[in-house]
Design a protein around this motif. Structure first.
Motif, PDB file in Angstrom:
ATOM      1  N   PHE A   1      -4.173  72.270  43.929  1.00  0.00           N
ATOM      2  CA  PHE A   1      -5.305  71.353  43.887  1.00  0.00           C
ATOM      3  C   PHE A   1      -6.365  71.715  44.914  1.00  0.00           C
ATOM      4  CE2 PHE A   1      -7.521  67.678  45.646  1.00  0.00           C
ATOM      5  CZ  PHE A   1      -8.173  67.218  44.519  1.00  0.00           C
TER       6      PHE A   1
ATOM      7  N   VAL B   1       1.784  71.746  44.165  1.00  0.00           N
ATOM      8  CA  VAL B   1       0.624  71.089  43.545  1.00  0.00           C
ATOM      9  C   VAL B   1      -0.500  70.926  44.567  1.00  0.00           C
ATOM     10  CG1 VAL B   1      -0.179  68.984  42.421  1.00  0.00           C
ATOM     11  CG2 VAL B   1       2.069  69.909  41.861  1.00  0.00           C
ATOM     12  N   GLN B   2      -0.144  70.633  45.810  1.00  0.00           N
ATOM     13  CA  GLN B   2      -1.163  70.535  46.850  1.00  0.00           C
ATOM     14  C   GLN B   2      -1.931  71.849  47.000  1.00  0.00           C
ATOM     15  OE1 GLN B   2       0.301  69.021  50.590  1.00  0.00           O
ATOM     16  NE2 GLN B   2       1.667  67.555  49.590  1.00  0.00           N
TER      17      GLN B   2
ATOM     18  N   GLY C   1      -5.504  74.594  38.142  1.00  0.00           N
ATOM     19  CA  GLY C   1      -5.068  73.546  39.062  1.00  0.00           C
ATOM     20  C   GLY C   1      -5.265  72.155  38.492  1.00  0.00           C
ATOM     21  N   LEU C   2      -6.412  71.910  37.869  1.00  0.00           N
ATOM     22  CA  LEU C   2      -6.687  70.590  37.296  1.00  0.00           C
ATOM     23  C   LEU C   2      -5.769  70.291  36.116  1.00  0.00           C
ATOM     24  CD1 LEU C   2     -10.596  70.478  37.429  1.00  0.00           C
ATOM     25  CD2 LEU C   2      -8.986  69.237  38.878  1.00  0.00           C
TER      26      LEU C   2
ATOM     27  N   VAL D   1      -3.282  63.630  46.241  1.00  0.00           N
ATOM     28  CA  VAL D   1      -2.539  64.891  46.210  1.00  0.00           C
ATOM     29  C   VAL D   1      -1.782  65.093  47.521  1.00  0.00           C
ATOM     30  CG1 VAL D   1      -2.770  67.398  46.094  1.00  0.00           C
ATOM     31  CG2 VAL D   1      -4.099  65.955  44.562  1.00  0.00           C
TER      32      VAL D   1
ATOM     33  N   LEU E   1      -2.207  69.475  37.438  1.00  0.00           N
ATOM     34  CA  LEU E   1      -2.184  68.154  38.062  1.00  0.00           C
ATOM     35  C   LEU E   1      -2.290  67.054  37.010  1.00  0.00           C
ATOM     36  CD1 LEU E   1      -2.101  66.495  40.636  1.00  0.00           C
ATOM     37  CD2 LEU E   1      -4.583  66.792  40.849  1.00  0.00           C
TER      38      LEU E   1
ATOM     39  N   ALA F   1      -8.168  74.695  43.945  1.00  0.00           N
ATOM     40  CA  ALA F   1      -9.159  74.397  42.910  1.00  0.00           C
ATOM     41  C   ALA F   1     -10.384  73.710  43.492  1.00  0.00           C
ATOM     42  CB  ALA F   1      -8.530  73.513  41.829  1.00  0.00           C
ATOM     43  N   LEU F   2     -10.145  72.753  44.394  1.00  0.00           N
ATOM     44  CA  LEU F   2     -11.267  72.018  44.991  1.00  0.00           C
ATOM     45  C   LEU F   2     -12.141  72.929  45.837  1.00  0.00           C
ATOM     46  CD1 LEU F   2     -12.749  69.425  45.545  1.00  0.00           C
ATOM     47  CD2 LEU F   2     -11.021  68.833  47.261  1.00  0.00           C
TER      48      LEU F   2
ATOM     49  N   ILE G   1      -7.774  62.197  36.041  1.00  0.00           N
ATOM     50  CA  ILE G   1      -6.795  62.302  37.131  1.00  0.00           C
ATOM     51  C   ILE G   1      -6.957  61.135  38.105  1.00  0.00           C
ATOM     52  CG2 ILE G   1      -6.190  63.652  39.183  1.00  0.00           C
ATOM     53  CD1 ILE G   1      -6.804  66.177  37.510  1.00  0.00           C
TER      54      ILE G   1
ATOM     55  N   LEU H   1      -8.955  61.553  45.195  1.00  0.00           N
ATOM     56  CA  LEU H   1      -8.160  62.690  44.727  1.00  0.00           C
ATOM     57  C   LEU H   1      -7.491  63.450  45.883  1.00  0.00           C
ATOM     58  CD1 LEU H   1     -10.143  64.233  41.729  1.00  0.00           C
ATOM     59  CD2 LEU H   1      -8.350  62.519  41.737  1.00  0.00           C
TER      60      LEU H   1
ATOM     61  N   PRO I   1     -11.111  65.644  36.380  1.00  0.00           N
ATOM     62  CA  PRO I   1     -11.040  64.858  37.620  1.00  0.00           C
ATOM     63  C   PRO I   1     -11.163  63.355  37.382  1.00  0.00           C
ATOM     64  CG  PRO I   1     -12.516  66.727  37.892  1.00  0.00           C
ATOM     65  CD  PRO I   1     -12.196  66.648  36.444  1.00  0.00           C
TER      66      PRO I   1
END
Length: 465
Positions: free
Chosen positions: A314, A310-311, A185-186, A302, A189, A317-318, A278, A298, A275
């Protein structure tokens, strides 16, 4: 679609954790995954130790405002901790064949040292866990528009369930899957923002003078001490912590424990910069992000400016990072409560009864962290306070016990108590010099003076051999 994807993702995590629980047969399985993790699993679970709220939400906000000097503590200090654990501690501790970090204090110094270390370790985790729960609630507020308190309770309940059932096996397997999603994911992005940025070199050139400095502008007493403390707060302060110990000791052998810890440290230094970069690109493309809460740079970027795919990546991932860190952080103090605070008073406990006490402790630790999360909601400060607590009270007696044969029980007890009390007093008085300096000095004096004046009586276990 985004909400549905996140819900499905959370349910899958819960399912994987419950599936992993089938491997738990005894206390060692629950706390250390039976010491059966191969290099890949051990590296991933160790890498996930701190890759959570501060790395994904606290550090990016500070980085775009203060540059590298604002994030020395994490990721620089956090990666340093894992490398040092691998080089100087993992092999020695693995040979002791113990369940918790506090068991070392009992074998090396005596039962009173074991008890005191446990009493110090358990509360040091509340702030750390609370920081992860606050970050989960921020996501809930941003995506689901739910109140902060609801997000804290919901996140705590989810992590508690699969930690409660599967222990370190659940943590290890879910961490492995989390980290794959996290890194993917990172990277995606980062590539998207890189393509949208007109010129990366221009982006770097437009930053203020000294933005990319990694050493202070001048070495006055105040700046020098603050700089060193930023490196060691997590860099040394998190070495004497049960979550690091559990993740490293879950490896299948001593060589794997060493290699996985060092690998995890270098992996942390690499991935944790994603991060930061980004966030730097995000505020360049969308300057309005700087007007809100820095912890939301971040997530807001997003949510407001990225396509749905992408949302999903992300936030997956978060959430992965937060779940990984929180599950291990809850399990660690719960293991200490069962093994070092309950078992010594009930020596006839069977292994299954001990396992039950640790699982019940998971409930208590989670409840305490929820209370702290509801009271204080600054992620960076919660994490810093947690690491400083163990740095001033446990690092010196642990290291002295391993590498100084004259270290005694009296020195250990004085080091723990004087270090903690001096740090708390200096913090209360709001001293000009960072309170950690006073805590470390008092801890060192206590160990040195107590060990020389009061020699260890009886047989001392060979700590290094």
């Amino acid at each position: 679609m985004l909400i549905a994807a996140i819900v499905v993702y959370l349910l899958l995590n819960l399912g994987v954790g419950l599936w992993a629980s089938r491997r738990v047969k005894n206390t060692e399985d629950f706390v250390l995954a039976g010491r059966k993790l191969n290099f890949a699993l051990a590296s991933m679970v160790t890498f996930a130790t701190w890759f959570g709220s501060e790395t994904m939400m606290g550090a990016p906000g500070r980085f775009v405002r203060e540059g590298f000097l604002g994030v020395i503590e994490d990721p620089f200090g956090a990666g340093l901790c894992l490398v040092l654990v691998g080089l100087f501690y993992a092999r020695i501790f693995y040979r002791w064949n113990i369940i918790t970090f506090c068991d070392f204090f009992g074998l090396r110094y005596g039962k009173s040292a074991e008890l005191l270390s446990a009493l110090l370790i358990v509360p040091s985790y509340f702030g750390w866990i609370a920081a992860q729960l606050v970050s989960m609630s921020i996501i809930g507020q941003t995506v689901f528009d739910v109140p902060m308190s609801t997000g804290i309770w919901a996140g705590a309940g989810l992590v508690m369930v699969y930690t409660l059932t599967g222990g370190m096996w659940s943590v290890s397997i879910t961490d492995f899957l989390h980290n794959i999603i996290l890194i993917a994911g990172l990277v995606i992005l980062l590539v998207i923002l890189w393509m949208e940025t007109d010129s990366v070199s221009t982006l770097f050139a437009r930053q203020p003078d000294g933005f990319f400095r990694v050493i202070p502008h001048r070495f006055s007493w105040h700046e020098s001490t603050e700089y060193v403390i930023a490196w060691i707060t997590i860099g040394l302060g998190s070495i004497p912590q049960q979550d690091v110990f559990q993740r490293v000791m879950a490896a299948k052998d001593a060589n794997t424990a060493v290699k996985s810890a060092v690998t995890a440290g270098f992996l942390y230094w690499t991935v944790a910069f994603f991060p930061l970069l980004i966030a730097l690109m995000a505020v360049r493309l969308h300057p309005e992000l700087l007007q809100g809460d820095p912890q939301l740079i971040l997530p807001n970027m997003v949510l407001q400016h990225a396509p749905l795919a992408v949302q999903i990546l992300f936030f997956g991932a978060l959430i992965s990072a937060l779940l990984s860190t929180t599950s291990g952080a809850i399990l660690a103090p719960a293991a200490v409560v069962g093994e070092n605070l309950i078992r010594p008073f009930f020596p006839k406990l069977t292994d299954q009864q001990l396992l039950l006490s640790i699982r019940l402790s998971v409930l208590g630790v989670t409840a305490a962290a929820v209370w702290m999360a509801l009271e204080q909601q600054d992620v960076f400060e919660l994490v810093s306070e947690s690491s400083a607590f163990s740095l001033v009270s446990l690092f010196i007696p642990m290291t002295a016990g391993l590498y100084w044969k004259r270290a005694s029980l009296a020195g250990c007890l004085l080091s723990m108590s004087l270090g903690l009390l001096s740090w708390m007093l200096a913090a209360y008085l709001n001293t000009v010099t960072n309170p950690i300096v006073y805590g470390l000095l008092a801890s060192g004096v206590g160990m040195w003076g107590g060990s020389l004046v009061f020699r260890q009586r009886g047989k001392v276990t060979d700590s290094v051999g």
